[in-house]
Design a protein around this motif. Sequence first.
Motif, mmCIF file in Angstrom:
data_model
loop_
_atom_site.group_PDB
_atom_site.id
_atom_site.type_symbol
_atom_site.label_atom_id
_atom_site.label_comp_id
_atom_site.label_asym_id
_atom_site.label_seq_id
_atom_site.Cartn_x
_atom_site.Cartn_y
_atom_site.Cartn_z
ATOM 1 N N TYR A 97 4.579 -22.486 -57.295
ATOM 2 C CA TYR A 97 5.764 -22.090 -56.538
ATOM 3 C C TYR A 97 6.679 -23.297 -56.576
ATOM 4 C CZ TYR A 97 3.011 -18.317 -54.407
ATOM 5 O OH TYR A 97 2.231 -17.220 -54.185
ATOM 6 N N VAL A 114 5.238 -26.651 -55.812
ATOM 7 C CA VAL A 114 3.860 -26.525 -55.284
ATOM 8 C C VAL A 114 2.954 -25.899 -56.342
ATOM 9 C CG1 VAL A 114 2.428 -25.455 -53.508
ATOM 10 C CG2 VAL A 114 4.739 -26.246 -52.937
ATOM 11 N N ALA A 158 -0.060 -24.105 -56.408
ATOM 12 C CA ALA A 158 -0.958 -23.441 -55.457
ATOM 13 C C ALA A 158 -2.334 -23.205 -56.068
ATOM 14 C CB ALA A 158 -0.344 -22.130 -54.992
ATOM 15 N N ASN A 215 -7.304 -24.616 -45.121
ATOM 16 C CA ASN A 215 -5.980 -24.006 -45.029
ATOM 17 C C ASN A 215 -5.101 -24.522 -46.159
ATOM 18 O OD1 ASN A 215 -6.427 -24.501 -41.564
ATOM 19 N ND2 ASN A 215 -6.537 -22.542 -42.597
ATOM 20 N N ALA A 272 -5.660 -23.945 -49.323
ATOM 21 C CA ALA A 272 -6.440 -24.226 -50.535
ATOM 22 C C ALA A 272 -6.071 -23.277 -51.672
ATOM 23 C CB ALA A 272 -7.929 -24.120 -50.233
ATOM 24 N N GLY A 273 -5.530 -22.099 -51.317
ATOM 25 C CA GLY A 273 -5.106 -21.174 -52.379
ATOM 26 C C GLY A 273 -5.785 -19.809 -52.349
ATOM 27 N N LYS A 274 -6.520 -19.508 -51.277
ATOM 28 C CA LYS A 274 -7.276 -18.245 -51.211
ATOM 29 C C LYS A 274 -6.343 -17.028 -51.270
ATOM 30 C CE LYS A 274 -8.904 -19.440 -47.197
ATOM 31 N NZ LYS A 274 -8.263 -20.750 -47.071
ATOM 32 N N SER A 275 -5.330 -17.037 -50.385
ATOM 33 C CA SER A 275 -4.422 -15.883 -50.345
ATOM 34 C C SER A 275 -3.680 -15.759 -51.669
ATOM 35 C CB SER A 275 -3.403 -16.016 -49.215
ATOM 36 O OG SER A 275 -4.073 -16.216 -48.013
ATOM 37 N N THR A 276 -3.296 -16.905 -52.233
ATOM 38 C CA THR A 276 -2.594 -16.863 -53.515
ATOM 39 C C THR A 276 -3.485 -16.215 -54.570
ATOM 40 O OG1 THR A 276 -1.448 -18.887 -52.889
ATOM 41 C CG2 THR A 276 -1.376 -18.282 -55.217
ATOM 42 N N GLU A 307 -9.980 -12.239 -44.185
ATOM 43 C CA GLU A 307 -10.406 -12.568 -42.811
ATOM 44 C C GLU A 307 -10.566 -11.301 -41.958
ATOM 45 O OE1 GLU A 307 -8.831 -16.120 -40.998
ATOM 46 O OE2 GLU A 307 -7.798 -16.663 -42.844
ATOM 47 N N HIS A 311 -13.342 -18.215 -42.683
ATOM 48 C CA HIS A 311 -13.478 -19.654 -42.403
ATOM 49 C C HIS A 311 -14.815 -19.948 -41.745
ATOM 50 C CE1 HIS A 311 -9.603 -21.111 -43.633
ATOM 51 N NE2 HIS A 311 -9.003 -20.141 -42.986
ATOM 52 N N LYS A 357 -0.433 -28.768 -44.517
ATOM 53 C CA LYS A 357 -0.342 -28.857 -45.976
ATOM 54 C C LYS A 357 1.015 -28.348 -46.447
ATOM 55 C CE LYS A 357 -3.118 -28.068 -50.096
ATOM 56 N NZ LYS A 357 -2.161 -27.408 -50.965
ATOM 57 N N LEU A 393 4.325 -21.619 -45.629
ATOM 58 C CA LEU A 393 3.003 -22.204 -45.349
ATOM 59 C C LEU A 393 1.926 -21.128 -45.330
ATOM 60 C CD1 LEU A 393 3.516 -24.766 -42.449
ATOM 61 C CD2 LEU A 393 3.659 -25.100 -44.900
ATOM 62 N N GLY A 427 -1.369 -19.229 -43.722
ATOM 63 C CA GLY A 427 -1.550 -18.771 -42.345
ATOM 64 C C GLY A 427 -2.113 -19.847 -41.433
ATOM 65 N N GLY A 428 -3.150 -20.534 -41.880
ATOM 66 C CA GLY A 428 -3.803 -21.555 -41.057
ATOM 67 C C GLY A 428 -2.856 -22.705 -40.754
ATOM 68 N N ASN A 429 -2.024 -23.056 -41.728
ATOM 69 C CA ASN A 429 -1.085 -24.158 -41.508
ATOM 70 C C ASN A 429 0.006 -23.760 -40.510
ATOM 71 O OD1 ASN A 429 -1.723 -26.666 -43.109
ATOM 72 N ND2 ASN A 429 -2.080 -25.063 -44.629
HETATM 73 N N1 LIG Z 1 5.904 -18.224 -51.471
HETATM 74 C C1 LIG Z 1 5.511 -19.484 -51.454
HETATM 75 N N2 LIG Z 1 6.396 -20.499 -51.658
HETATM 76 C C2 LIG Z 1 5.998 -21.784 -51.661
HETATM 77 N N3 LIG Z 1 4.731 -22.199 -51.452
HETATM 78 C C3 LIG Z 1 3.801 -21.240 -51.250
HETATM 79 C C4 LIG Z 1 4.141 -19.844 -51.215
HETATM 80 N N4 LIG Z 1 2.999 -19.141 -50.974
HETATM 81 C C5 LIG Z 1 2.010 -20.058 -50.850
HETATM 82 N N5 LIG Z 1 2.488 -21.310 -51.019
HETATM 83 C C6 LIG Z 1 1.725 -22.569 -50.953
HETATM 84 O O1 LIG Z 1 0.574 -22.408 -51.772
HETATM 85 C C7 LIG Z 1 -0.526 -23.101 -51.198
HETATM 86 C C8 LIG Z 1 -1.709 -22.140 -51.048
HETATM 87 O O2 LIG Z 1 -1.430 -21.226 -49.971
HETATM 88 P P1 LIG Z 1 -2.392 -20.019 -49.602
HETATM 89 O O3 LIG Z 1 -1.652 -19.150 -48.644
HETATM 90 O O4 LIG Z 1 -2.914 -19.403 -50.849
HETATM 91 O O5 LIG Z 1 -3.575 -20.796 -48.847
HETATM 92 P P2 LIG Z 1 -4.870 -20.209 -48.110
HETATM 93 O O6 LIG Z 1 -6.065 -20.836 -48.769
HETATM 94 O O7 LIG Z 1 -4.823 -18.725 -48.106
HETATM 95 O O8 LIG Z 1 -4.715 -20.817 -46.645
HETATM 96 P P3 LIG Z 1 -5.081 -20.236 -45.154
HETATM 97 O O9 LIG Z 1 -6.548 -20.447 -44.945
HETATM 98 O O10 LIG Z 1 -4.309 -21.148 -44.259
HETATM 99 O O11 LIG Z 1 -4.643 -18.809 -45.096
HETATM 100 C C9 LIG Z 1 -0.038 -23.680 -49.871
HETATM 101 O O12 LIG Z 1 0.304 -25.030 -50.093
HETATM 102 C C10 LIG Z 1 1.184 -22.857 -49.552
HETATM 103 O O13 LIG Z 1 2.100 -23.599 -48.764
#
Ligand SMILES: Nc1ncnc2c1ncn2[C@@H]1O[C@H](COP(=O)(O)OP(=O)(O)OP(=O)(O)O)[C@@H](O)[C@H]1O
Length: 520
Positions: free
Chosen positions: A20, A23, A25, A45, A47-51, A173, A205, A394, A405, A407-409
């Motif tokens: 992104y 970033v 991800a 939080n 780490a990239g799970k949702s991505t 989750e 988590h 993060k 950000l 969700g956790g952040n």
């Molecule tokens: N649309 C976006 N634009 C910019 N950065 C993004 C976007 N979506 C996610 N990120 C960044 O990508 C990284 C991974 O985010 P992601 O949501 O995948 O984390 P996660 O492991 O699901 O975290 P959590 O446990 O907090 O839900 C983070 O640094 C986040 O800020």
Amino acid sequence: MADTPSNDYILQTHDVVKRYKAVLALNRVSINIRRATIHGLLGENGAGKSTLVRLISGQTAPSEGRIVFDGEDVQGSDVKQMEARGVFLVTQEPMIVDSMSVADNLMLGRWPLKRGITRRVDQRALMGSVEAVLNGTGFDPRMPARLLSAVAKRKLNILRALHSGGKLLILDEPTTALTLADREHLFDFMRTLKAGGVSFVFISHYNEEILEICDGVSVLRNGRLAGEHDDRSEINSDGLSELVIGRDVPLFYRKRRDTVAIGPEGWRVEGLAAPGVEVDEFRIAPGEIVGFAGLPGSGAKEFALALFGSNRATRGRITHDGKTGAPAGHPGEAFQRGIAYLSDDRHRDGLVGLQSIAHNITLSSLGHVSKGGVIDSNAERGVVARYFEHFRVKAPSAEVLLGTLSGGNQQKVCLGRVLATSPKLLILDEPTRGIDVGVKEEVHRIIDTLTREGLSVIVITSDLDEMVRLVDRVSVFVCGRIEREYTGADIAKDAILQAAFNAEPASVESAGSEPQMSQS
Ligand SMILES: Nc1ncnc2c1ncn2[C@@H]1O[C@H](COP(=O)(O)OP(=O)(O)OP(=O)(O)O)[C@@H](O)[C@H]1O
């Protein structure tokens, strides 16, 4: 771990990258998920799970790399195409329409229509088509969805995906806000579906949950794959934490305070009555942490809301700092008196996705960082830096938009915002929900440190481990009243659960919901 397409795997990713702008991800992530298994996906939080699951479900495309589902290369497929192949992302918030029946919800948008110009739903055909899916699940297809419990709605969401041909269900989750018993119901349900050939990706988590339900696990750290196992016997809790954080995470145990006199700076509540709660007397001393436990509707949350003025008390007195008065009539008044409240819903807390992290942190404490109505930039920067760094939010900087950000952040920013108001009485409702194992311990340490400066803290948490390790005293609420209190060595998970359950077995059964405490 296999790197070539294999019939053993329902899903494989090969060196997927997601950028992104600045970033990164995901950085060359390759994961392998066996058929008819429940595969855990962990990571701190951000780490990239949702991505990763957004890529798998077709919501967004990888910048590089390949995704193979059921033996076929699928990159370039969008959500509809991935759903047609059998991949469904089931979010925390069940997309259930309360005003419709279970059957209507199951077929949402795909109802069989009667012939003719009215195009009304053919109820007979609808019932016929949902029967097979609902068979043995305990669902009544005619029941209005609004009568379903939280876990029933989540199950219905899963069933809808199955009914649409789901082969790989991604649960993000799914146990959030579920009670202990509901969580077990959900797990039993998943095990049954797995036995029927369905595969799951399960994001959590909680190590205990992963160990209980998962057959394999992939752990992400900083956008990379930190480790992967598909043999349950290779995984244990310490090993998982170490993979998630990259180091051993020592658990925080508060050195409990003995009961102390509350003194003039403590808080004394007498004869309070508010919607759903009546408390004859409650005290909390400066520097004390009290946990509130109880079934949903037991009065624990209702009491907290009344203290904060979100729910209006009809009678009662609060004494603090030598002054006695009525409970706060609204949150603004509570804030002025030094009472802050972190709600369990960060959207309700008014986080603004289109504003920077910094702005979101200082939004509630502008009075502390301004002089004569003018914001003191240095003071503001100090407050922001304190919480941004403390919680290791993060993001490239505090100027980044909150909405980008993870969700956790975002939850960490919420916490920073209430702490920045320098409260004297802090009420925390599910403070570490969605926060990873490492930061959770950090949050506990920060709260502990603040209590040494005299802050009084009330914690409502569904995580009983958190409750037992963090608080000095537990008040168990039943039927709107404080039924029991535990201190010192008497604070134990079983005792708390029993006090909440035993006092009210009938209503537990009838409500289909159990104590507010879900994680073991
Ligand atoms: N649309 C976006 N634009 C910019 N950065 C993004 C976007 N979506 C996610 N990120 C960044 O990508 C990284 C991974 O985010 P992601 O949501 O995948 O984390 P996660 O492991 O699901 O975290 P959590 O446990 O907090 O839900 C983070 O640094 C986040 O800020």
